[in-house]
Design a protein around this motif. Structure first.
Motif, short mmCIF file in Angstrom:
data_model
loop_
_atom_site.label_atom_id
_atom_site.label_comp_id
_atom_site.label_asym_id
_atom_site.label_seq_id
_atom_site.Cartn_x
_atom_site.Cartn_y
_atom_site.Cartn_z
N LYS A 29 0.93 -1.19 0.10
CA LYS A 29 0.04 0.10 0.09
C LYS A 29 0.83 1.32 -0.08
O LYS A 29 0.70 2.28 -0.66
CB LYS A 29 -0.99 -0.13 1.24
CG LYS A 29 -2.06 -0.91 1.05
CD LYS A 29 -3.26 -0.60 2.09
CE LYS A 29 -4.50 -1.73 1.88
NZ LYS A 29 -5.05 -1.50 0.69
N ASN A 177 -2.78 -6.03 -3.39
CA ASN A 177 -3.58 -4.67 -3.00
C ASN A 177 -4.50 -4.02 -4.10
O ASN A 177 -5.48 -3.63 -3.76
CB ASN A 177 -2.33 -3.83 -2.47
CG ASN A 177 -1.95 -4.01 -1.20
OD1 ASN A 177 -2.53 -4.69 -0.33
ND2 ASN A 177 -0.39 -3.78 -1.06
N ALA A 180 -7.55 -6.39 -4.15
CA ALA A 180 -8.40 -6.03 -2.94
C ALA A 180 -9.02 -4.62 -3.22
O ALA A 180 -10.14 -4.66 -2.90
CB ALA A 180 -7.46 -6.14 -1.61
N ASP A 181 -8.26 -3.73 -3.61
CA ASP A 181 -8.91 -2.40 -3.84
C ASP A 181 -10.17 -2.35 -4.93
O ASP A 181 -11.23 -1.83 -4.84
CB ASP A 181 -8.26 -1.34 -4.30
CG ASP A 181 -7.08 -0.96 -3.20
OD1 ASP A 181 -7.30 -1.10 -1.90
OD2 ASP A 181 -6.15 -0.28 -3.48
N THR A 183 -12.04 -5.17 -5.60
CA THR A 183 -13.11 -5.65 -5.15
C THR A 183 -13.87 -4.99 -4.47
O THR A 183 -15.28 -5.16 -4.12
CB THR A 183 -12.80 -7.05 -4.42
OG1 THR A 183 -11.89 -7.01 -3.45
CG2 THR A 183 -12.15 -8.01 -5.54
N LYS A 184 -13.27 -4.05 -3.60
CA LYS A 184 -13.93 -2.97 -2.92
C LYS A 184 -14.80 -2.13 -3.48
O LYS A 184 -15.85 -1.39 -3.35
CB LYS A 184 -13.02 -2.17 -1.85
CG LYS A 184 -12.26 -3.13 -0.63
CD LYS A 184 -11.40 -2.27 -0.17
CE LYS A 184 -10.35 -2.86 0.92
NZ LYS A 184 -9.40 -2.28 1.41
#
Length: 185
Positions: A29, A177, A180-181, A183-184
Motif C-alpha cells: 500500500k 492490494n 483487493a481495492d 473488489t471493494k
C-alpha cells in the motif's frame, strides 16, 4: 516433552508469518501511494490499475513501457543492489535521442566511464569483446555504439532480474492490494 517445545515454536512461526503478511500488505500500500504520488504531477490522470499491473507479467518490454512498471522494477532492482543494468539500458535509450555530435561524443565518454570501463562505478556484465568494441566505438561515437551491450544487458534482465521481479514480494503484494481495492469498488 519434544511436542511441548515444538508447539510454542509453531505458534511463534504462525505469528511471524501473519506479521510478515501484514507488513507486506502495508509495504504494498505504501509503495502504491508512492508510485501514484511520483506521477500525480505529470500530465493526465492515468492511475495505477490492476489490469496494467497484471500486464507487466506478459513481458519485460510491457513492464518497461509502463511508467509505473518501470518505476516499480527500478525500485526492485535497487532493493537488490543490482540497478546498474536498468540504469545503463535507460541511459542508452536517452543517448540514442541525441542529435548533436558534440553532445553525443561527450555523453558516450561518460557512459563508457560510468558503465563500460572495467572497475567503473556501475560496471555492467558484458564480455571482453563487446567491452573492447565499445572502447573503439567511443572514439568516434554513433547513436548505435552501445547497441550490442544494450542487447546483452536487456537479455540479462529478461532472463534473470525480470523473473525474480515477478516472484518478488513487491510485485505480488502490489497485485494483491490492487485486486483487493478493485473488489471493494
Amino acid at each position: 516433552m519434544p511436542s511441548l517445545i515444538a508447539e510454542p515454536l509453531n505458534t511463534q512461526h504462525f505469528i511471524m508469518d501473519r506479521d510478515d503478511r501484514t507488513r507486506n500488505k502495508n509495504i504494498g500500500k505504501n509503495f502504491m501511494c508512492r508510485l501514484q504520488c511520483m506521477f500525480s504531477h505529470s500530465s493526465g490522470s492515468e492511475r495505477l490499475s490492476l489490469e496494467d499491473t497484471q500486464q507487466w507479467s506478459q513481458s519485460l518490454e510491457r513492464l518497461l513501457e509502463s511508467k509505473y512498471g518501470l518505476a516499480t522494477f527500478r525500485s526492485f532492482l535497487k532493493s537488490e543492489y543490482s540497478d546498474e543494468n536498468i540504469e545503463f539500458w535507460l541511459t542508452c535509450e536517452d543517448y540514442k535521442k541525441i542529435k548533436s555530435s558534440f553532445r553525443m561524443s561527450s555523453r558516450a565518454k561518460k557512459i563508457y566511464e560510468q558503465f563500460i570501463k572495467a572497475e567503473s562505478p556501475k560496471e555492467i556484465n558484458i564480455d571482453y569483446h563487446t567491452r573492447e568494441q565499445i572502447k573503439r566505438n567511443v572514439k568516434t561515437p554513433t547513436m548505435h555504439c552501445f547497441d550490442d551491450a544494450q542487447k546483452i544487458v536487456y537479455g540479462l534482465m529478461e532472463r534473470d532480474s525480470y523473473p525474480r521481479f515477478l516472484r518478488s514480494d513487491i510485485y505480488r503484494t502490489l497485485l494483491e492490494n490492487l485486486a483487493a481495492d478493485a473488489t471493494k469498488g
